[in-house]
Design an enzyme around this catalytic site. Structure first.
Site, PDB file in Angstrom:
ATOM      1  N   TYR A 159       0.840  -1.207   0.000  1.00  0.00           N
ATOM      2  CA  TYR A 159       0.000   0.000   0.000  1.00  0.00           C
ATOM      3  C   TYR A 159       0.874   1.257   0.000  1.00  0.00           C
ATOM      4  CZ  TYR A 159      -3.750   3.209   1.456  1.00  0.00           C
ATOM      5  OH  TYR A 159      -4.658   4.243   1.539  1.00  0.00           O
ATOM      6  N   LYS A 163       1.111   3.954  -3.057  1.00  0.00           N
ATOM      7  CA  LYS A 163       0.708   5.358  -2.884  1.00  0.00           C
ATOM      8  C   LYS A 163       1.870   6.308  -3.208  1.00  0.00           C
ATOM      9  CE  LYS A 163      -3.624   4.775  -1.772  1.00  0.00           C
ATOM     10  NZ  LYS A 163      -4.709   5.269  -2.632  1.00  0.00           N
TER      11      LYS A 163
HETATM   12  N1  LIG Z   1      -9.747   5.873   4.799  1.00  0.00           N
HETATM   13  C1  LIG Z   1      -8.537   6.373   4.970  1.00  0.00           C
HETATM   14  O1  LIG Z   1      -8.082   6.589   6.107  1.00  0.00           O
HETATM   15  C2  LIG Z   1      -7.679   6.704   3.761  1.00  0.00           C
HETATM   16  C3  LIG Z   1      -6.494   7.417   3.986  1.00  0.00           C
HETATM   17  C4  LIG Z   1      -5.700   7.744   2.909  1.00  0.00           C
HETATM   18  C5  LIG Z   1      -6.065   7.377   1.634  1.00  0.00           C
HETATM   19  N2  LIG Z   1      -7.217   6.685   1.428  1.00  0.00           N
HETATM   20  C6  LIG Z   1      -7.535   6.323   0.057  1.00  0.00           C
HETATM   21  O2  LIG Z   1      -8.819   6.827  -0.285  1.00  0.00           O
HETATM   22  C7  LIG Z   1      -9.360   6.042  -1.343  1.00  0.00           C
HETATM   23  C8  LIG Z   1     -10.769   5.669  -0.985  1.00  0.00           C
HETATM   24  O3  LIG Z   1     -10.761   4.772   0.121  1.00  0.00           O
HETATM   25  P1  LIG Z   1     -11.835   4.825   1.280  1.00  0.00           P
HETATM   26  O4  LIG Z   1     -11.107   4.943   2.539  1.00  0.00           O
HETATM   27  O5  LIG Z   1     -12.883   5.801   0.936  1.00  0.00           O
HETATM   28  O6  LIG Z   1     -12.390   3.327   1.282  1.00  0.00           O
HETATM   29  P2  LIG Z   1     -13.626   2.624   0.579  1.00  0.00           P
HETATM   30  O7  LIG Z   1     -13.432   1.168   0.774  1.00  0.00           O
HETATM   31  O8  LIG Z   1     -14.897   3.239   1.040  1.00  0.00           O
HETATM   32  O9  LIG Z   1     -13.448   3.004  -0.961  1.00  0.00           O
HETATM   33  C9  LIG Z   1     -12.682   2.259  -1.851  1.00  0.00           C
HETATM   34  C10 LIG Z   1     -13.513   2.067  -3.097  1.00  0.00           C
HETATM   35  O10 LIG Z   1     -12.726   1.412  -4.073  1.00  0.00           O
HETATM   36  C11 LIG Z   1     -13.551   0.457  -4.728  1.00  0.00           C
HETATM   37  N3  LIG Z   1     -12.695  -0.539  -5.362  1.00  0.00           N
HETATM   38  C12 LIG Z   1     -11.876  -1.450  -4.774  1.00  0.00           C
HETATM   39  N4  LIG Z   1     -11.273  -2.205  -5.722  1.00  0.00           N
HETATM   40  C13 LIG Z   1     -11.711  -1.741  -6.918  1.00  0.00           C
HETATM   41  C14 LIG Z   1     -11.452  -2.101  -8.261  1.00  0.00           C
HETATM   42  N5  LIG Z   1     -10.631  -3.119  -8.578  1.00  0.00           N
HETATM   43  N6  LIG Z   1     -12.065  -1.409  -9.244  1.00  0.00           N
HETATM   44  C15 LIG Z   1     -12.914  -0.394  -8.952  1.00  0.00           C
HETATM   45  N7  LIG Z   1     -13.211  -0.013  -7.698  1.00  0.00           N
HETATM   46  C16 LIG Z   1     -12.618  -0.685  -6.703  1.00  0.00           C
HETATM   47  C17 LIG Z   1     -14.426  -0.097  -3.608  1.00  0.00           C
HETATM   48  O11 LIG Z   1     -15.568  -0.745  -4.111  1.00  0.00           O
HETATM   49  C18 LIG Z   1     -14.755   1.193  -2.861  1.00  0.00           C
HETATM   50  O12 LIG Z   1     -15.855   1.829  -3.458  1.00  0.00           O
HETATM   51  C19 LIG Z   1      -8.422   4.846  -1.510  1.00  0.00           C
HETATM   52  O13 LIG Z   1      -7.561   5.084  -2.599  1.00  0.00           O
HETATM   53  C20 LIG Z   1      -7.638   4.844  -0.212  1.00  0.00           C
HETATM   54  O14 LIG Z   1      -6.381   4.250  -0.353  1.00  0.00           O
HETATM   55  C21 LIG Z   1      -8.038   6.343   2.467  1.00  0.00           C
END
Ligand SMILES: NC(=O)c1ccc[n+]([C@@H]2O[C@H](COP(=O)([O-])OP(=O)(O)OC[C@H]3O[C@@H](n4cnc5c(N)ncnc54)[C@H](O)[C@@H]3O)[C@@H](O)[C@H]2O)c1
Length: 256
Positions: A159, A163
């Site tokens: 991860y 990133k």
């Molecule tokens: N939640 C946190 O603390 C956090 C922090 C930093 C970055 N992020 C990043 O934010 C983004 C969104 O994550 P989130 O936390 O909202 O989680 P989340 O699980 O709600 O969202 C992730 C989304 O990606 C979709 N997904 C997964 N694999 C996929 C694929 N192969 N094709 C299409 N869609 C796919 C899932 O269905 C989901 O809708 C991610 O890139 C995550 O790495 C999250």
């Protein structure tokens, strides 16, 4: 640019695609775009979730279409472009918010876990930038990276690597797609979403440690990431490209 640049932070009248847009940060962005007057396709792999998101976006007055997309397949990303451009009459904004996190220390991570995290978090963003970058007639691409791009997170080697790659890809794509399409990244800190699971539940040692170290004293709600997406998608950011905006309540800046 002969006209005075716009300072309006709005996406009204624009056409957006949010990949990973049916939950968490992606959904908060898709909903904020629709509430601000954009047309929006919010997509992920699951048909039912995509249909639910489309129904909610329609209720907000957005033109939309229920389209699934798996970013690990180039054909699927190409179909997404075709369907979204047909439904909305073109696309001005792409948000890459799909994500997955495999949890294992570097000594125990399997090839499959490594490959999956790189494929969804990094190569998926590349696939979408390639397809949409070829086709978009101007506009803005926003990649959701993470503060984990620049920091160690225990037991998340793929991860963190992916990133970091997203930030490098964002800068390179910004250079390749300028001046027509701008490409920027948003790096959230800890945000309460399905991906985070119960990791940040209140009362846990992890959550207490995060709250204590974060100058803002808490983790974020997904909506607190969406405002930056509106700015980066709007004409108010017309000279901003190749940048990363970190939104982490100053966690990264705190040494304690
Ligand atoms: N939640 C946190 O603390 C956090 C922090 C930093 C970055 N992020 C990043 O934010 C983004 C969104 O994550 P989130 O936390 O909202 O989680 P989340 O699980 O709600 O969202 C992730 C989304 O990606 C979709 N997904 C997964 N694999 C996929 C694929 N192969 N094709 C299409 N869609 C796919 C899932 O269905 C989901 O809708 C991610 O890139 C995550 O790495 C999250």
């Amino acid at each position: 640019m002969s006209q005075t640049p716009s300072t309006q932070v709005t996406v009204e009248g624009k056409r957006a695609v949010v990949i990973g847009g049916t939950s968490g940060i992606g959904w908060a962005i898709a909903r904020a775009f629709a509430e601000d007057g954009a047309d929006v396709v919010a997509t992920s792999r699951d048909q039912e979730r995509v249909e639910t998101a489309a129904a909610r976006l329609e209720e907000l007055g957005a033109k939309t279409r229920a389209v699934t997309c798996d970013v690990s397949e180039t054909d699927s990303v190409e179909t997404l472009w075709t369907e979204a451009a047909d439904a909305l009459g073109g696309v001005d904004i792409l948000v890459n918010s799909a994500g997955s996190v495999a949890r294992a220390p570097v000594t125990e991570m399997t090839d499959e876990q490594w490959a999956r995290d790189i494929d969804i978090n990094l190569t998926g963003v590349f696939r979408a930038c390639r397809v949409f970058g070829r086709e978009m007639d101007g506009g803005s691409i926003i990649n959701i990276a993470s503060m984990s791009a620049d920091q160690a997170r225990e037991a998340r080697p793929a991860y963190c690597a992916a990133k970091s790659g997203v930030n490098g890809l964002t800068r390179a794509a910004a250079a390749d797609l300028a001046p027509e399409v701008r490409v920027n990244a948003i790096s959230p800190g800890f945000v309460i979403t399905p991906l985070a699971g119960d990791a940040f539940d209140e009362g846990t040692d992890v959550r207490t440690a995060i709250d204590e170290r974060t100058p803002m004293g808490r983790v974020a709600e997904p909506e607190e990431i969406a405002g930056a997406a509106i700015y980066l998608a709007s004409d108010a950011s017309s000279f901003t490209t190749g940048e990363e905006i970190t939104i982490d309540g100053a966690y990264s800046d705190s040494a304690i």
